[in-house]
Design an enzyme around this catalytic site. Structure first.
Site, mmCIF file in Angstrom:
data_model
loop_
_atom_site.group_PDB
_atom_site.id
_atom_site.type_symbol
_atom_site.label_atom_id
_atom_site.label_comp_id
_atom_site.label_asym_id
_atom_site.label_seq_id
_atom_site.Cartn_x
_atom_site.Cartn_y
_atom_site.Cartn_z
ATOM 1 C CG ASN A 140 -3.119 -2.810 -11.043
ATOM 2 O OD1 ASN A 140 -2.869 -2.591 -9.912
ATOM 3 N ND2 ASN A 140 -4.514 -3.148 -11.348
ATOM 4 C CB VAL B 66 0.255 -11.396 -1.506
ATOM 5 C CG1 VAL B 66 0.879 -10.349 -0.457
ATOM 6 C CG2 VAL B 66 1.372 -11.983 -2.719
ATOM 7 N N GLY B 67 -2.612 -11.810 0.050
ATOM 8 C CA GLY B 67 -3.540 -11.348 0.816
ATOM 9 C C GLY B 67 -3.894 -12.315 2.019
ATOM 10 C CE LYS C 197 5.884 -3.834 -0.378
ATOM 11 N NZ LYS C 197 6.706 -3.542 -1.751
ATOM 12 C CD GLU D 167 -6.897 -10.894 -10.918
ATOM 13 O OE1 GLU D 167 -7.533 -9.833 -11.015
ATOM 14 O OE2 GLU D 167 -6.349 -11.081 -9.752
ATOM 15 C CD GLU E 147 -9.554 -0.313 -0.696
ATOM 16 O OE1 GLU E 147 -8.321 0.492 -0.557
ATOM 17 O OE2 GLU E 147 -9.419 -1.220 -1.637
ATOM 18 N N GLY F 253 -3.729 -6.542 -3.851
ATOM 19 C CA GLY F 253 -2.769 -7.307 -4.822
ATOM 20 C C GLY F 253 -3.492 -8.818 -5.027
ATOM 21 C CB SER F 254 -1.809 -11.709 -5.793
ATOM 22 O OG SER F 254 -1.150 -12.286 -4.682
ATOM 23 C CB CYS G 210 -8.787 -5.550 -9.600
ATOM 24 S SG CYS G 210 -9.346 -4.030 -9.148
ATOM 25 C CD GLN H 267 1.396 -9.971 -15.484
ATOM 26 O OE1 GLN H 267 1.452 -9.728 -14.256
ATOM 27 N NE2 GLN H 267 0.343 -10.727 -15.789
ATOM 28 C CD GLU I 142 -11.247 -4.293 -2.458
ATOM 29 O OE1 GLU I 142 -11.717 -5.003 -3.267
ATOM 30 O OE2 GLU I 142 -12.052 -3.851 -1.637
#
Length: 485
Positions: free
Chosen positions: A152, A232-233, A175, A383, A462, A228-229, A284, A331, A250
């Site tokens: 995004n 996955v995190g 990546k 989300e 960050e 990311g999501s 986000c 999406q 994040e």
């Protein structure tokens, strides 16, 4: 017949093809093939990780001004090419051209900011509690950093990770998301041209389940920065702990903008529309919950719905486009499923939320507004990453604050009010990492910390000086110099 160029990965300092490639098409116009992009192999990833370790040691020994010059050159070139690279970004991601150009320019500013930070790495010293001993405390590079970035903000999010990683003396293996590889290759080409050791910076494009998983499983990686999501995190964190790899993540959000009875309604509507539908809602920091005081609810809703209906949806590169397409068919399908879910839950879809037929074949939908929603509905708990927002009516400031905080996420929140007392109380009591007053929930500066609470973030913040906490490790040295002769 002209053959489409295959864009390669940057492996151990060399541009190499992989064992396969993927198509990258413009979500505004699916007939527009942006290019073919190589998918890295596991062996290539191992090769580039080995080279990165040697390159990192060499880079860490570079003088401060030499590092500064590298980061400054990257940032300066990005800002100078914001029109060109922003057009490429909008073409592959779907955000309006003004947003694409702005993102690239801001990404360049991350590099020039951290170029200056190269010269500001000042440690601390102290006297020991023991006589004749001095203490020196300083930060050193953490080592090889894996950067896993989303689609995004394909250039900005990657840059706010890569720039501090290089600033503080680390090697980077990047990546990017497979949805937006063209922007990744463009940024990598700029970085690769600089005065850096061979293999200090690597680009490894590939599927998350294959290349991404192998990257986070590797004991050759010392830190992982991921955006990311949540699922996955959590998977990355579970993998990283096996090697005790440092992580910074994040993840999701469900940001709320509270509109009080004393708010400037025109301002509130402008903030809500921009926060909810900027970037097609694929942020986000998007304002996906609009918590509105009952005294101004009807007037606010009238203006909000009128504004949403008036938004021009179109090709990302077309003049006047205010909202582009969503990024992919998947999406779009997920977004439309949330529209159906909201209706099933009893919310009223006041406008939008439908797929649009446009002159170009793309993933277009109209911005949608739900009314009569409650905070326990799934559309207000999960989300959606869609151009959809929900209005939640409340009876008081206290109820508004309670609704804002009633979420497992905690990235951003905002309030629109003329009351200094309410603004101050909200700023101190909203349980989010970022709070805005009379401003959209989206939009952050590069020189201050960014991050959230709950399921939104994990690990050190960050951006700004706070980035040093993640990209460095602290060394405390004790020195007994003895007595002079």
């Amino acid at each position: 017949m002209r053959r489409t160029v295959i864009h390669k990965n940057l492996i151990a300092g060399e541009w190499l093809a992989g064992d396969s490639d993927t198509e990258n098409r413009n979500p505004s116009d699916l007939s527009d093939l942006i290019g073919l992009f190589a998918q890295a192999t596991p062996d290539q990833l191992d090769q580039t990780l080995d080279q990165a370790q040697a390159a990192q040691r060499e880079w860490a020994a570079y003088g401060l001004e030499r590092k500064q010059a590298v980061l400054n050159a990257i940032g300066t070139e990005m800002m100078a090419r914001a029109e060109e690279l922003g057009t490429l970004l909008s073409r592959e991601e779907g955000k309006p051209l003004a947003e694409g150009k702005g993102e690239v320019y801001r990404a360049g500013q991350f590099f020039t900011y951290y170029a200056a930070e190269c010269l500001r790495q000042i440690g601390e010293n102290a006297d020991s509690v023991r006589d004749g001993i001095e203490v020196d405390v300083r930060r050193e590079p953490v080592g090889v950093v894996a950067v896993i970035s989303p689609w995004n903000f394909p250039t900005a999010t990657a840059s706010w990770k890569i720039a501090p990683a290089l600033c503080y003396g680390n090697a980077v293996v990047w990546k990017p998301a497979n949805m937006t590889p063209a922007s990744a290759v463009a940024l990598s080409e700029i970085i690769a041209r600089q005065d850096i050791p061979k293999g200090l910076f690597s680009l490894v494009m590939g599927a998350g389940g294959a290349i991404g998983q192998r990257l986070v499983d590797s004991p050759k990686v010392h830190a992982i920065s991921f955006t990311g999501s949540v699922p996955v995190g959590k998977g990355i964190a579970a993998s990283a702990i096996q090697n005790l790899t440092k992580v910074q993540m994040e993840m999701g959000s469900k940001n709320a903008l509270a509109v009080m009875d004393d708010a400037d309604l025109d301002l509130a509507v402008t903030l809500a529309l921009g926060g909810a539908f900027g970037g097609t809602g694929q942020k986000c920091t998007a304002s996906s919950r609009l918590v509105v005081h009952q005294a101004v609810h009807d007037a606010f809703v009238d203006k909000l719905v009128a504004g949403a209906k008036a938004m021009k949806v179109g090709h990302a590169l077309a003049e006047g486009t205010q909202m582009g397409p969503v990024v992919s068919q998947q999406q779009l399908d997920e977004n439309l499923a949330y529209v159906d879910l909201g209706k099933t839950e009893g919310a009223e879809l006041a406008c939008g939320g439908t797929r649009l037929d446009m002159p170009h074949d793309g993933f277009y939908m109209s911005p949608g507004v739900f009314l009569n929603s409650t905070n326990d509905m799934r559309i207000n708990r999960e989300e959606m990453f869609a151009p959809l927002t929900s209005v939640i009516k409340v009876a008081s400031y206290d109820e508004a604050l309670a609704v804002v905080n009633d979420t497992r996420f905690g990235l951003t929140s905002g309030i629109v009010t003329r009351s200094l007392a309410r603004a101050t109380h909200f700023r101190r009591n909203a349980r989010t990492g970022v709070v805005t007053i009379n401003l959209p929930t989206a939009g952050t500066d590069y020189h201050v910390p960014f991050g959230g609470r709950g399921d939104s973030s994990y690990g050190p913040r960050e951006q700004g000086k706070a980035a040093a906490e993640f990209y460095t490790t602290v060394k405390t040295a004790y020195i007994a110099a003895g007595s002079p002769d």
